[in-house]
Design an enzyme around this catalytic site. Structure first.
Site, PDB file in Angstrom:
ATOM      1  N   ARG A 200       0.547  -0.954   0.108  1.00 52.19           N
ATOM      2  CA  ARG A 200       0.226   0.297  -0.320  1.00 52.19           C
ATOM      3  C   ARG A 200       0.917   1.245   0.469  1.00 52.19           C
ATOM      4  O   ARG A 200       2.192   1.483   0.058  1.00 52.19           O
ATOM      5  CB  ARG A 200      -1.285  -0.199   1.259  1.00 52.19           C
ATOM      6  CG  ARG A 200      -1.864  -0.784   1.046  1.00 52.19           C
ATOM      7  CD  ARG A 200      -2.559  -1.342   2.369  1.00 52.19           C
ATOM      8  NE  ARG A 200      -3.540  -2.239   2.701  1.00 52.19           N
ATOM      9  CZ  ARG A 200      -3.532  -3.825   2.985  1.00 52.19           C
ATOM     10  NH1 ARG A 200      -1.931  -4.203   3.690  1.00 52.19           N
ATOM     11  NH2 ARG A 200      -4.180  -4.708   3.579  1.00 52.19           N
TER      12      ARG A 200
ATOM     13  N   LYS B   5      -1.879  -3.400   7.269  1.00 56.13           N
ATOM     14  CA  LYS B   5      -3.058  -2.578   7.825  1.00 56.13           C
ATOM     15  C   LYS B   5      -3.586  -3.975   9.218  1.00 56.13           C
ATOM     16  O   LYS B   5      -3.320  -5.442   8.948  1.00 56.13           O
ATOM     17  CB  LYS B   5      -4.181  -3.055   6.483  1.00 56.13           C
ATOM     18  CG  LYS B   5      -5.376  -2.957   7.226  1.00 56.13           C
ATOM     19  CD  LYS B   5      -6.247  -2.495   5.515  1.00 56.13           C
ATOM     20  CE  LYS B   5      -7.307  -2.779   5.993  1.00 56.13           C
ATOM     21  NZ  LYS B   5      -8.194  -2.445   4.799  1.00 56.13           N
TER      22      LYS B   5
ATOM     23  N   HIS C 123      -2.984   3.656  -5.272  1.00 55.63           N
ATOM     24  CA  HIS C 123      -3.296   1.668  -4.557  1.00 55.63           C
ATOM     25  C   HIS C 123      -3.944   0.704  -5.736  1.00 55.63           C
ATOM     26  O   HIS C 123      -4.027  -0.301  -5.409  1.00 55.63           O
ATOM     27  CB  HIS C 123      -4.584   1.962  -4.047  1.00 55.63           C
ATOM     28  CG  HIS C 123      -4.728   1.203  -2.582  1.00 55.63           C
ATOM     29  ND1 HIS C 123      -4.540   0.597  -1.785  1.00 55.63           N
ATOM     30  CD2 HIS C 123      -5.684  -0.204  -3.223  1.00 55.63           C
ATOM     31  CE1 HIS C 123      -4.726  -0.628  -1.374  1.00 55.63           C
ATOM     32  NE2 HIS C 123      -5.854  -0.686  -1.911  1.00 55.63           N
TER      33      HIS C 123
ATOM     34  N   ARG D 142      -1.094  -1.818  -6.591  1.00 56.49           N
ATOM     35  CA  ARG D 142      -1.435  -2.995  -5.697  1.00 56.49           C
ATOM     36  C   ARG D 142      -1.899  -4.000  -6.436  1.00 56.49           C
ATOM     37  O   ARG D 142      -1.884  -5.110  -6.517  1.00 56.49           O
ATOM     38  CB  ARG D 142      -1.229  -2.575  -4.321  1.00 56.49           C
ATOM     39  CG  ARG D 142      -1.656  -3.449  -3.358  1.00 56.49           C
ATOM     40  CD  ARG D 142      -2.161  -2.810  -1.677  1.00 56.49           C
ATOM     41  NE  ARG D 142      -3.159  -4.302  -0.922  1.00 56.49           N
ATOM     42  CZ  ARG D 142      -2.583  -4.699  -0.982  1.00 56.49           C
ATOM     43  NH1 ARG D 142      -0.758  -4.828  -0.360  1.00 56.49           N
ATOM     44  NH2 ARG D 142      -2.800  -5.735   0.716  1.00 56.49           N
TER      45      ARG D 142
ATOM     46  N   HIS E 219      -2.749 -10.165   3.707  1.00 56.61           N
ATOM     47  CA  HIS E 219      -4.434 -10.469   3.732  1.00 56.61           C
ATOM     48  C   HIS E 219      -4.793 -11.964   4.040  1.00 56.61           C
ATOM     49  O   HIS E 219      -3.725 -12.483   4.417  1.00 56.61           O
ATOM     50  CB  HIS E 219      -5.120 -10.742   2.870  1.00 56.61           C
ATOM     51  CG  HIS E 219      -5.520  -9.776   1.595  1.00 56.61           C
ATOM     52  ND1 HIS E 219      -6.184 -10.187   0.196  1.00 56.61           N
ATOM     53  CD2 HIS E 219      -5.255  -8.374   1.733  1.00 56.61           C
ATOM     54  CE1 HIS E 219      -5.528  -8.810  -0.966  1.00 56.61           C
ATOM     55  NE2 HIS E 219      -5.905  -8.201  -0.522  1.00 56.61           N
TER      56      HIS E 219
ATOM     57  N   TYR F 261      -8.888 -11.092  -7.014  1.00 52.68           N
ATOM     58  CA  TYR F 261      -8.774 -11.224  -7.991  1.00 52.68           C
ATOM     59  C   TYR F 261      -8.713 -12.018  -9.485  1.00 52.68           C
ATOM     60  O   TYR F 261      -8.430 -11.722 -10.326  1.00 52.68           O
ATOM     61  CB  TYR F 261      -6.970 -10.436  -8.229  1.00 52.68           C
ATOM     62  CG  TYR F 261      -6.811  -9.236  -6.787  1.00 52.68           C
ATOM     63  CD1 TYR F 261      -7.091  -8.057  -7.554  1.00 52.68           C
ATOM     64  CD2 TYR F 261      -6.369  -9.819  -5.722  1.00 52.68           C
ATOM     65  CE1 TYR F 261      -6.455  -7.222  -6.451  1.00 52.68           C
ATOM     66  CE2 TYR F 261      -6.055  -8.923  -4.740  1.00 52.68           C
ATOM     67  CZ  TYR F 261      -6.072  -7.129  -5.602  1.00 52.68           C
ATOM     68  OH  TYR F 261      -5.871  -6.074  -4.783  1.00 52.68           O
TER      69      TYR F 261
END
Length: 339
Positions: A155, A180, A286, A289, A312, A321
């Site tokens: 990010r 995150k 972003h 990414r 994630h 994706y």
């Protein structure tokens, strides 16, 4: 009847003569957020939601309100403002924190809230040729940051907050700290960025040495590390890979030091480069990414590997994706082509 109180930060009752005035509500909220080690961005967001909540209810003090008023405000966000579910959830978290941690009031479960609809959208992904055109339109630090985001899947703020000690040229890897959810992870260091990153570190080292000679050179450190290891703030390993060109005043401590490059400058540079390249898709840092993840899957890497590189927690987040890969009729022939 509920008392109407001024808002600025929100004031409290007048103290007895001779006693110092009590801390205003929003200042108390900031104090508690800092005591809980919340990020400064979270602090700003929570304080802003508390202020909006107070103004929505005509400047009534939160102490005089409760679950019904919180429900009304959150429902207003969903029905009248049509905010995203994530926005409503952030407002809810801010108000629950205000009541529980600052006012000491445990609100009952808020069943009456009209929840904002969860919008499921496919991410914007650039083609490899669009990525090349975008990077060709960038120079200097914006180019290196954008290339790093596309080459690693980081990010924007993860890239800008990269510390010198977390770049490993020997193992060709980068350590992403406090991503995150506060999680650390390891991602790949692209071979094509080794020399540009080494040159960037050489420039950053010269700037850091000048700061130290001028009596500065201390960088912001997470949690209580500055107290535990005072010398770490000026050590080379803890410095930003992408230091700002100017020193600034820390809004919390008041100390003058050099922060990392501001994300707004990178966002503007990427947006301008996309327009010059004729890219009509919405394009932000972003998007690089998203493009990294999609192109990794297209190259044959398994989804678990991509999940780890992106950081994630749930593979279902990474699965979005695969839907992008299936767009455009991969392996499917349109009936129109047979007419």
């Amino acid at each position: 009847m509920n008392q109407i109180r001024p808002v600025g930060p929100v004031a409290t009752a007048e103290p007895p003569p001779g006693e110092p005035p009590p801390r205003r509500l929003l200042d108390r909220l900031r104090d508690v957020l800092r005591r809980h080690h919340y990020a400064i961005r979270t602090e700003s967001a929570y304080v802003d939601w508390a202020r909006r909540f107070i103004l929505f209810h005509h400047k009534r003090h939160p102490q005089d309100m409760g679950a019904a008023e919180v429900e009304a405000f959150l429902t207003h966000l969903a029905v009248d403002r049509n905010v995203a579910a994530s926005t409503q959830n952030q407002a809810r978290a801010a108000l629950l924190f205000l009541y529980k941690e600052v006012l000491g009031i445990q609100l009952p479960w808020l069943d009456g809230i009209v929840a904002a609809k969860e919008r499921r959208r496919l991410p914007v992904v650039l083609t490899p040729s669009e990525v090349r055109a975008l990077l060709d339109g960038l120079q200097s630090t914006p180019w290196l940051v954008a290339a790093l985001l596309y080459g690693t899947g980081m990010r924007l703020l993860e890239g800008l907050r990269l510390r010198v000690k977390d770049v490993d040229f020997t193992r060709r890897e980068l350590v992403v700290r406090s991503g995150k959810g506060g999680k650390d992870r390891v991602t790949v260091l692209p071979e094509n960025l080794v020399l540009p990153l080494q040159a960037q570190l050489a420039r950053a080292k010269l700037r850091h040495d000048r700061d130290v000679a001028d009596g500065f050179g201390a960088v912001w450190l997470p949690d209580a590390l500055a107290l535990k290891v005072p010398s770490a703030a000026r050590s080379w390993g803890w410095q930003w890979v992408f230091p700002s060109s100017m020193r600034s005043i820390d809004p919390r401590s008041g100390a003058e030091r050099r922060h990392h490059v501001h994300e707004g400058s990178i966002q503007k540079a990427v947006s301008l480069a996309a327009r010059r390249a004729g890219i009509v898709k919405p394009c932000s840092p972003h998007v690089l990414r998203h493009s990294f993840a999609t192109h990794m899957l297209q190259a044959g890497y398994d989804i678990r590997t991509v999940q780890e590189l992106l950081g994630h927690s749930d593979v279902r987040t990474t699965m979005v994706y695969t839907h992008v890969l299936n767009r455009g009729g991969r392996g499917v022939r349109s009936p129109l082509d047979a007419v």
